[in-house]
Design an enzyme around this catalytic site. Structure first.
Site, PDB file in Angstrom:
ATOM      1  N   LEU A 150       0.808  -1.216   0.000  1.00 19.71           N
ATOM      2  CA  LEU A 150       0.000   0.000   0.000  1.00 19.71           C
ATOM      3  C   LEU A 150       0.842   1.267   0.000  1.00 19.71           C
ATOM      4  O   LEU A 150       1.945   1.310   0.549  1.00 19.71           O
ATOM      5  CB  LEU A 150      -0.923   0.024   1.223  1.00 19.71           C
ATOM      6  CG  LEU A 150      -1.996  -1.068   1.305  1.00 19.71           C
ATOM      7  CD1 LEU A 150      -2.819  -0.887   2.566  1.00 19.71           C
ATOM      8  CD2 LEU A 150      -2.885  -1.051   0.070  1.00 19.71           C
ATOM      9  N   HIS A 197      11.000   0.296   0.545  1.00 17.45           N
ATOM     10  CA  HIS A 197      10.747  -1.102   0.203  1.00 17.45           C
ATOM     11  C   HIS A 197      12.022  -1.835  -0.178  1.00 17.45           C
ATOM     12  O   HIS A 197      12.212  -2.997   0.201  1.00 17.45           O
ATOM     13  CB  HIS A 197       9.766  -1.185  -0.972  1.00 17.45           C
ATOM     14  CG  HIS A 197       8.387  -0.724  -0.637  1.00 17.45           C
ATOM     15  ND1 HIS A 197       7.419  -1.567  -0.141  1.00 17.45           N
ATOM     16  CD2 HIS A 197       7.809   0.506  -0.717  1.00 17.45           C
ATOM     17  CE1 HIS A 197       6.292  -0.884   0.061  1.00 17.45           C
ATOM     18  NE2 HIS A 197       6.515   0.375  -0.281  1.00 17.45           N
ATOM     19  N   LEU A 249      16.355  -1.291  -1.548  1.00 16.35           N
ATOM     20  CA  LEU A 249      17.567  -0.643  -2.034  1.00 16.35           C
ATOM     21  C   LEU A 249      18.387  -1.743  -2.677  1.00 16.35           C
ATOM     22  O   LEU A 249      18.638  -2.785  -2.052  1.00 16.35           O
ATOM     23  CB  LEU A 249      18.348  -0.010  -0.877  1.00 16.35           C
ATOM     24  CG  LEU A 249      19.840   0.268  -1.096  1.00 16.35           C
ATOM     25  CD1 LEU A 249      20.056   1.315  -2.178  1.00 16.35           C
ATOM     26  CD2 LEU A 249      20.498   0.720   0.194  1.00 16.35           C
ATOM     27  N   TYR A 302      22.665  -0.538   7.773  1.00 17.42           N
ATOM     28  CA  TYR A 302      21.702   0.550   7.928  1.00 17.42           C
ATOM     29  C   TYR A 302      21.998   1.398   9.157  1.00 17.42           C
ATOM     30  O   TYR A 302      21.708   2.605   9.158  1.00 17.42           O
ATOM     31  CB  TYR A 302      20.286  -0.012   7.949  1.00 17.42           C
ATOM     32  CG  TYR A 302      19.835  -0.471   6.584  1.00 17.42           C
ATOM     33  CD1 TYR A 302      19.661   0.452   5.546  1.00 17.42           C
ATOM     34  CD2 TYR A 302      19.614  -1.824   6.303  1.00 17.42           C
ATOM     35  CE1 TYR A 302      19.278   0.036   4.280  1.00 17.42           C
ATOM     36  CE2 TYR A 302      19.224  -2.233   5.040  1.00 17.42           C
ATOM     37  CZ  TYR A 302      19.055  -1.301   4.031  1.00 17.42           C
ATOM     38  OH  TYR A 302      18.679  -1.700   2.769  1.00 17.42           O
TER      39      TYR A 302
END
Length: 205
Positions: free
Chosen positions: A109, A120, A122, A166
């Site tokens: 969504l 979403h 990389l 990250y």
């Protein structure tokens, strides 16, 4: 794993001046390197890179081709592609989310009234890995998000082995993610995004 009328940060950014002929006339060549929003026409190139990057690791892709087209039609301004000589070498695809944490629905969504950008995927082309491109692209993407009035934070889900990457990009772990894909479990991570533009001198963003 709302459309803006203008996206000034994402005008093509050339990292090297076009070559000139001996007589001083510019030749028509593709820019050496540029960053821009993706379009539905880029979907196949995106999927080819994603498939090569993820299938060997997890056996599946965060986004399938129809889902890539879905997000690039709904919210192309939340994507960023890195092109070299006109060829896509790395990309990020995101959408807006309107809850504190990610849920299974966040996989498909786009919530235009949301203030969280769900990243979403990389991915970097196989021939361009181990060059720092993933970190550079994420840095540019986060700087770009700081110029979007709606964006307050960025969320993503990743497997445990990617948490250190990250964290180096400035994300903090929120704990286990409620989302599962098959038998895979994920860590949810967050990065605060300021609601005003931030630019580093000569960054090109």
């Amino acid at each position: 794993m709302s459309v803006l009328s203008a996206v000034p940060f994402l005008k093509p950014v050339h990292l090297r001046s076009p070559r000139s002929s001996p007589g001083g006339q510019r030749r028509h060549t593709l820019p050496a390197s540029e960053f821009r929003c993706l379009s539905p026409e880029d979907a196949v190139s995106v999927f080819e890179i994603e498939r090569e990057a993820f299938i060997s690791v997890s056996g599946d892709c965060p986004l399938h081709l129809d889902e890539i087209r879905h997000f690039l039609n709904l919210c192309p301004e939340l994507s960023l592609g890195w092109f070299e000589e006109g060829r896509l070498v790395a990309f990020i695809i995101g959408s807006l989310w309107d809850q504190e944490r990610l849920s299974q629905a966040a996989l498909t969504l786009h919530r235009p009234q949301g203030s969280a950008v769900h990243i979403h995927v990389l991915a970097v082309h196989g021939g361009c890995r181990q060059q720092g491109k993933g970190s550079i692209l994420m840095w540019r993407y986060l700087q770009y998000l700081r110029g979007l009035p709606a964006a307050r934070r960025a969320l993503l889900m990743c497997q445990g082995f990617l948490v250190p990457f990250y964290q180096k990009c400035g994300f903090r772990a929120l704990g286990p993610c409620a989302v599962t894909v098959g038998d895979m479990a994920f860590v949810e991570m967050e990065h605060a995004v300021r609601g005003h533009a931030f630019m580093r001198r000569n960054s090109g963003c």
